[in-house]
Design an enzyme around this catalytic site. Sequence first.
Site, PDB file in Angstrom:
ATOM      1  N   LYS A 149       4.740 -10.096 -17.620  1.00 26.50           N
ATOM      2  CA  LYS A 149       4.663 -10.413 -16.185  1.00 26.50           C
ATOM      3  C   LYS A 149       3.545 -11.408 -15.914  1.00 26.50           C
ATOM      4  O   LYS A 149       3.696 -12.320 -15.112  1.00 26.50           O
ATOM      5  CB  LYS A 149       4.454  -9.123 -15.394  1.00 26.50           C
ATOM      6  CG  LYS A 149       4.437  -9.311 -13.886  1.00 26.50           C
ATOM      7  CD  LYS A 149       5.812  -9.648 -13.356  1.00 26.50           C
ATOM      8  CE  LYS A 149       5.807 -10.013 -11.893  1.00 26.50           C
ATOM      9  NZ  LYS A 149       7.021 -10.772 -11.520  1.00 26.50           N
TER      10      LYS A 149
ATOM     11  N   HIS B 153      23.946 -38.966 -17.457  1.00 24.19           N
ATOM     12  CA  HIS B 153      22.958 -39.413 -18.440  1.00 24.19           C
ATOM     13  C   HIS B 153      22.843 -38.447 -19.626  1.00 24.19           C
ATOM     14  O   HIS B 153      21.865 -38.515 -20.365  1.00 24.19           O
ATOM     15  CB  HIS B 153      21.597 -39.604 -17.761  1.00 24.19           C
ATOM     16  CG  HIS B 153      21.655 -40.572 -16.621  1.00 24.19           C
ATOM     17  ND1 HIS B 153      21.849 -41.920 -16.821  1.00 24.19           N
ATOM     18  CD2 HIS B 153      21.607 -40.393 -15.291  1.00 24.19           C
ATOM     19  CE1 HIS B 153      21.892 -42.525 -15.637  1.00 24.19           C
ATOM     20  NE2 HIS B 153      21.747 -41.612 -14.699  1.00 24.19           N
TER      21      HIS B 153
ATOM     22  N   ARG C 114       4.239   1.093  -6.786  1.00 27.21           N
ATOM     23  CA  ARG C 114       4.204   0.064  -5.744  1.00 27.21           C
ATOM     24  C   ARG C 114       3.105  -0.972  -6.006  1.00 27.21           C
ATOM     25  O   ARG C 114       3.084  -2.021  -5.375  1.00 27.21           O
ATOM     26  CB  ARG C 114       3.951   0.720  -4.371  1.00 27.21           C
ATOM     27  CG  ARG C 114       5.088   1.587  -3.887  1.00 27.21           C
ATOM     28  CD  ARG C 114       4.649   2.491  -2.748  1.00 27.21           C
ATOM     29  NE  ARG C 114       4.393   1.770  -1.519  1.00 27.21           N
ATOM     30  CZ  ARG C 114       5.274   1.599  -0.546  1.00 27.21           C
ATOM     31  NH1 ARG C 114       6.484   2.088  -0.672  1.00 27.21           N
ATOM     32  NH2 ARG C 114       4.951   0.952   0.541  1.00 27.21           N
TER      33      ARG C 114
ATOM     34  N   GLU D 141      15.562 -23.164 -11.145  1.00 30.07           N
ATOM     35  CA  GLU D 141      15.181 -21.752 -11.053  1.00 30.07           C
ATOM     36  C   GLU D 141      16.369 -20.847 -11.390  1.00 30.07           C
ATOM     37  O   GLU D 141      16.205 -19.814 -12.056  1.00 30.07           O
ATOM     38  CB  GLU D 141      14.628 -21.462  -9.647  1.00 30.07           C
ATOM     39  CG  GLU D 141      14.304 -20.013  -9.341  1.00 30.07           C
ATOM     40  CD  GLU D 141      13.259 -19.393 -10.264  1.00 30.07           C
ATOM     41  OE1 GLU D 141      12.616 -20.118 -11.034  1.00 30.07           O
ATOM     42  OE2 GLU D 141      13.123 -18.161 -10.229  1.00 30.07           O
TER      43      GLU D 141
ATOM     44  N   LYS E 197      16.223 -18.094 -14.308  1.00 29.34           N
ATOM     45  CA  LYS E 197      16.495 -16.669 -14.062  1.00 29.34           C
ATOM     46  C   LYS E 197      17.537 -16.158 -15.031  1.00 29.34           C
ATOM     47  O   LYS E 197      17.391 -15.100 -15.631  1.00 29.34           O
ATOM     48  CB  LYS E 197      17.021 -16.436 -12.645  1.00 29.34           C
ATOM     49  CG  LYS E 197      16.128 -16.227 -11.477  1.00 29.34           C
ATOM     50  CD  LYS E 197      15.102 -15.162 -11.463  1.00 29.34           C
ATOM     51  CE  LYS E 197      13.926 -15.440 -12.333  1.00 29.34           C
ATOM     52  NZ  LYS E 197      12.755 -16.051 -11.749  1.00 29.34           N
TER      53      LYS E 197
ATOM     54  N   TRP F 292      -3.060  -2.214  -1.742  1.00 29.47           N
ATOM     55  CA  TRP F 292      -2.724  -3.512  -2.358  1.00 29.47           C
ATOM     56  C   TRP F 292      -3.327  -4.526  -1.411  1.00 29.47           C
ATOM     57  O   TRP F 292      -2.883  -4.678  -0.274  1.00 29.47           O
ATOM     58  CB  TRP F 292      -1.200  -3.645  -2.464  1.00 29.47           C
ATOM     59  CG  TRP F 292      -0.711  -5.051  -2.681  1.00 29.47           C
ATOM     60  CD1 TRP F 292      -0.283  -5.910  -1.712  1.00 29.47           C
ATOM     61  CD2 TRP F 292      -0.573  -5.745  -3.916  1.00 29.47           C
ATOM     62  NE1 TRP F 292       0.103  -7.095  -2.288  1.00 29.47           N
ATOM     63  CE2 TRP F 292      -0.059  -7.027  -3.632  1.00 29.47           C
ATOM     64  CE3 TRP F 292      -0.835  -5.408  -5.252  1.00 29.47           C
ATOM     65  CZ2 TRP F 292       0.192  -7.978  -4.620  1.00 29.47           C
ATOM     66  CZ3 TRP F 292      -0.575  -6.349  -6.228  1.00 29.47           C
ATOM     67  CH2 TRP F 292      -0.069  -7.606  -5.905  1.00 29.47           C
TER      68      TRP F 292
ATOM     69  N   CYS G 119       0.828  -1.196   0.000  1.00 29.41           N
ATOM     70  CA  CYS G 119       0.000   0.000   0.000  1.00 29.41           C
ATOM     71  C   CYS G 119       0.866   1.251   0.000  1.00 29.41           C
ATOM     72  O   CYS G 119       2.030   1.216   0.387  1.00 29.41           O
ATOM     73  CB  CYS G 119      -0.879   0.012   1.241  1.00 29.41           C
ATOM     74  SG  CYS G 119      -1.850  -1.480   1.409  1.00 29.41           S
TER      75      CYS G 119
ATOM     76  N   ASN H  51      -0.623   0.636   6.055  1.00 33.83           N
ATOM     77  CA  ASN H  51       0.172  -0.247   5.193  1.00 33.83           C
ATOM     78  C   ASN H  51       0.762  -1.312   6.102  1.00 33.83           C
ATOM     79  O   ASN H  51       1.347  -0.988   7.134  1.00 33.83           O
ATOM     80  CB  ASN H  51       1.291   0.585   4.526  1.00 33.83           C
ATOM     81  CG  ASN H  51       2.242  -0.274   3.722  1.00 33.83           C
ATOM     82  OD1 ASN H  51       1.932  -1.413   3.370  1.00 33.83           O
ATOM     83  ND2 ASN H  51       3.407   0.271   3.422  1.00 33.83           N
ATOM     84  N   GLY H  52       0.589  -2.591   5.756  1.00 40.67           N
ATOM     85  CA  GLY H  52       1.145  -3.661   6.581  1.00 40.67           C
ATOM     86  C   GLY H  52       0.092  -4.710   6.881  1.00 40.67           C
ATOM     87  O   GLY H  52      -0.952  -4.760   6.229  1.00 40.67           O
TER      88      GLY H  52
ATOM     89  N   GLU I 194      16.180 -15.982 -18.669  1.00 40.27           N
ATOM     90  CA  GLU I 194      15.119 -15.015 -18.986  1.00 40.27           C
ATOM     91  C   GLU I 194      15.584 -13.569 -18.959  1.00 40.27           C
ATOM     92  O   GLU I 194      15.060 -12.753 -19.710  1.00 40.27           O
ATOM     93  CB  GLU I 194      13.846 -15.237 -18.158  1.00 40.27           C
ATOM     94  CG  GLU I 194      13.893 -14.859 -16.720  1.00 40.27           C
ATOM     95  CD  GLU I 194      12.564 -15.095 -15.998  1.00 40.27           C
ATOM     96  OE1 GLU I 194      11.494 -14.984 -16.608  1.00 40.27           O
ATOM     97  OE2 GLU I 194      12.602 -15.374 -14.793  1.00 40.27           O
TER      98      GLU I 194
HETATM   99  C1  AGP Z   1       9.251 -15.934 -13.626  1.00 44.49           C
HETATM  100  O1  AGP Z   1      10.466 -15.290 -13.569  1.00 44.49           O
HETATM  101  C2  AGP Z   1       8.636 -15.923 -14.946  1.00 44.49           C
HETATM  102  N1  AGP Z   1       8.418 -14.606 -15.386  1.00 44.49           N
HETATM  103  C3  AGP Z   1       7.509 -16.912 -15.214  1.00 44.49           C
HETATM  104  O2  AGP Z   1       8.115 -18.160 -15.325  1.00 44.49           O
HETATM  105  C4  AGP Z   1       6.358 -17.032 -14.199  1.00 44.49           C
HETATM  106  O3  AGP Z   1       6.816 -17.598 -13.015  1.00 44.49           O
HETATM  107  C5  AGP Z   1       5.238 -17.894 -14.807  1.00 44.49           C
HETATM  108  O4  AGP Z   1       4.724 -17.247 -15.940  1.00 44.49           O
HETATM  109  C6  AGP Z   1       4.137 -18.202 -13.843  1.00 44.49           C
HETATM  110  O5  AGP Z   1       3.519 -17.037 -13.406  1.00 44.49           O
HETATM  111  P1  AGP Z   1       2.572 -17.021 -12.146  1.00 44.49           P
HETATM  112  O6  AGP Z   1       3.392 -17.352 -10.955  1.00 44.49           O
HETATM  113  O7  AGP Z   1       2.026 -15.628 -12.119  1.00 44.49           O
HETATM  114  O8  AGP Z   1       1.506 -18.044 -12.374  1.00 44.49           O
END
Ligand code: AGP
Length: 608
Positions: A603, A505, A27, A482, A486, A74, A2, A98-99, A489
């Site tokens: 996103k 393998h 934010r 992961e 990261k 938020w 928030c 906020n919190g 991407e």
């Molecule tokens: C994460 O860095 C990515 N942008 C992507 O893999 C993301 O995690 C995926 O699209 C799933 O999104 P969600 O968690 O909003 O469902």
Amino acid sequence: MCGIIAYVGDKPCAQLLIDGLRKLEYRGYDSAGVAVHDGTQLVVRRAAGKLQSLQDLLIAEPIAGTTGIGHTRWATHGPPSERNAHPHVSGRVAVVHNGIIENHVELKQELEAKGRVFASDTDTEIVAHLVELALGTGASLLEAVRQTLRQLRGAYAIAVLSREDPEKIIVARHASPLVLALADGAVLAASDVPAILAHTREVLFLEDNELAVLSRDGAHIETVDGVKVERAATTIRWSLVQAERGGYKHFMLKEIHEQPRAIEDTLRGRIQLEHARCVADELGVPETTAKAIRRVVLLACGTSFHAAMYGRYLIESIAKIPAVVDLASEFRYRDPVICEGDLVIAVSQSGETADTLAALKEAQRQGANVLGVVNVQGSAIARISNGVLYTHAGPEIGVASTKCFTAQLAAMALVAIHLGRTRGSLSEERASVLIHELVKIPEKMRAALEQDAHIQQIARDLVSSHNALFLGRGVSCPVALEGALKLKEISYVHAEGYAGGEMKHGPLALVDKSLPVVCLLPDDPTLEKMLSNVQEVRARDGQVLAIVNDENTAKSLAKWTIVVPKTEPELSPLITTIPMQLLSYHVADQRGTDVDQPRNLAKTVTVE
Ligand code: AGP
């Protein structure tokens, strides 16, 4: 997260509050509102959605007055809506917050027993009722706020306005930021610097357990116990854009550094240390459901899929329940079989991912009970799931998920401990160790974040690599996947994540002197096996980057070493993820990519 703004001064403030809130839009928020003292009474305007809706409302129904508070919400407790938007009012008092108030359930019950009627689903409204009740006993506004703060547990930054005090606002904070600004003829408070930069660059940061009385004469700061505080002003030299990112170069870096806080908020109010249990009501799986589970099916995409993989590991090892994990994007294209006693857990930061939503609907069509683990209140997955566990990471702006991922890991740990304790498969002793360690994770994350400069240095050596391999075993396997995701991407470097045991393998063929291999080597039962993988890599001249708890662990084998604090083996991903994220960030930054908005990615993936 928030946004708060408060103004006491000599100018009409309604528009000024909106202008300040606009500077906090980054934010993230879902509704907004203001309360202004018009000289006679408090006038409140609130609207769901973007600030423009509130702006339109104020154009249609303007408010005069030079003392006011404003807020962008938020959602954490209660869906995004006008009735849940702040300010919340009780009698003569308006409050923005906020919190998260941890003990809101108990306080609400006590207040309802005293006849208070609630108009929203928020934890914040409790604060307004408590202040109003204290004023009713003859307390001054300052004393009423003090009495209220003593009853609150959790995190808060608040601003309180009373009808009886037209030129005064009380603000307070504990574990949520609040900054005061002394401008010409006015005093302001805000949850972040950008909101006040148009007025002044001279600010005072309020600390935990402090409150301030704002009036045209200035800001009087004291502790909640009434001890006067002298605080010198700080001059802000950031540009507006830098201020929005909290001084960090990118939102992603800011969000990486926000992780200790995100974990604190995700754990807040959800564990009972003394009983070594989790609070069932907070986790979206009632005890009767927990006892009837025969299998857990975890569904997710991308980074959330890696959190789901970790969830499977913990649900099996801690709660002793069979668990499977599935890519949500594949689920409905197989012929998935849902059985009686299946608990489906849909993990999603946004709560809107089309594939996860479709998979969860398919599971529900087959009669599954679904728990949504989501970060965004009121999102589609939250709405249609049978139970919801919110990760309280706050809004994540960088496309690459960081703080939401570790908050998902913490949520998975809570679920596994809850299921284990409820079903009797996890002893009180072991649960106590895990829970006490979970509470220490934010501090250990802070220590891991101190490696930032060292990791930036390592990234210089890796910046021109075209490929990278990430290896981990057991609970570190999802972290390796992961780490690779990261890196690819945001830096566009080709990276693969593998379980260490898979090396022979196939992936071993990739190893030569040009290949950096990031090896997750926390001190856990797989360490010895992982060290054998490191030997295999070294024997083929691969360049090892070792993530370890002890600097001697792979000393003679690793070209680069990053030491992070040790924790219980089951919880190590919460710590070892941090160097992965920082490494990707610095490689990407040094390669000059658009870190916050990597090419071709969105996103929230609301299409298949
Ligand atoms: C994460 O860095 C990515 N942008 C992507 O893999 C993301 O995690 C995926 O699209 C799933 O999104 P969600 O968690 O909003 O469902």
